[in-house]
Scaffold this active site. Sequence first.
Site, short mmCIF file in Angstrom:
data_model
loop_
_atom_site.label_atom_id
_atom_site.label_comp_id
_atom_site.label_asym_id
_atom_site.label_seq_id
_atom_site.Cartn_x
_atom_site.Cartn_y
_atom_site.Cartn_z
CE1 TYR A 119 -3.74 2.51 0.96
CE2 TYR A 119 -1.92 3.59 2.09
CZ TYR A 119 -3.19 3.63 1.57
OH TYR A 119 -3.92 4.79 1.66
CD GLU A 207 -6.19 4.68 -0.87
OE1 GLU A 207 -7.26 4.61 -1.51
OE2 GLU A 207 -6.14 4.65 0.37
#
Length: 399
Positions: A119, A207
């Site tokens: 991530y 993101e």
Amino acid sequence: MNIHEHQAKAVLSEFGVAVPRGYPAFSVEEAVKAAQQLGGPVFVVKAQIHAGGRGKGKFEGLGPDAKGGVRVVKSVEEVRAAAEEMFGRVLVTEQTGPKGKQVNRLYIEEGAAIAKEFYLSLLVDRETSRVSVVASTEGGMSIEEVAHNTPDKIATFSVDPATGVWPHHGLMLASSLGLKGDLSKQAGKLLGQLYAAFVATDMSLLEINPLIVTADDQLRVLDAKVSFDDSALFRHKDIAALRDESEEDPKEIEASKYDLSYIALDGEIGCMVNGAGLAMATMDIIKLYGAEPANFLDVGGGATKEKVTAAFKIITADPNVKGILVNIFGGIMRCDIIAEGVVEAVREMGLKVPLVVRLEGTNVELGKKIIAESGLNVVSANDLSDGAEKIVKAVRGAA
Ligand code: GDP
Ligand code: MN
């Protein structure tokens, strides 16, 4: 403003970021053509909606065992079948809410062999006035869960806008992801590219989940979610053109034309206020009296009568609104302008639900007079809690 994954990847690739090859498709035929151009052997068919969690999402009408909005397939025919199933269908994910979102476009991408999923995100941290970098080895799944259950698996550092990204930032990213050697170099390079893209286009959020290491040791952006700062869109015509209005609430679009901040919510009471703080307080107190806000519309300071009229029309046009609370603290905003705007809107649109008005501040007496003399069926309130109590009672009484 949010954009689709395929648009985000196109923006990032302009800054040198390596992304898998892919083509957007607006029809089954385009999806098939995209697959033929990619050539395989592995394809990924990805629903393009402004919400994450597509992989684990459920399509309406396909049953609980059907595959979600991200499908890895191995032939052009399977791409066709997936596209036929997905186009026009509503996809419900953790982020769409129970109503889901209709899939009107797909992204057909070459498949990647995933060795690891990470991530990575960049966002504006208002507390430090810097861009923060958030990284975790626990990619692919819900980062909120990771943050809640294993917060030590999330690394955060920020970049000073005066210096930008330095080599040590790259090393920090690499070490928090456990990357060594060439992959560590790739992480440093990627971070520099992402930061450059972030700053140059005025993003507020970037993101990447997952960022992957491929079977042949390449760092690749597999999913990308990007939000831009609306206040900076005027200087990025190319970015503003990426807007997909079909993803947005039509009432929010209408409100943005008048430069009003309108947020749709799930409750029954429409709120017209001035100022974000008063909006929050108004919603809190509505909840305190046992109801839920259907929306809030912030007319801001110094609005014109036309703007107030437009604002009130937007609220009354919402079928979920069972009652309206106007709560204005006039400072720069004058109460008489609010009153005139409300009266004008009601004359044009009619009023089918109870309306409670609480005015305070500049020209309050004149505002109250305008409403009193209008002959409208308006309940006036003396303060915030009186207003909330009255509108909740009126709505509940009518139900
Ligand atoms: P999201 O569910 O909306 O976040 O969509 P993603 O783009 O993140 O895709 C969900 C998941 O699908 C990813 O976490 C991957 O595990 C998987 N996935 C996406 N693309 C590929 C691919 O090219 N190859 C493989 N093997 N899996 C993929
Ligand atoms: Mn994802």
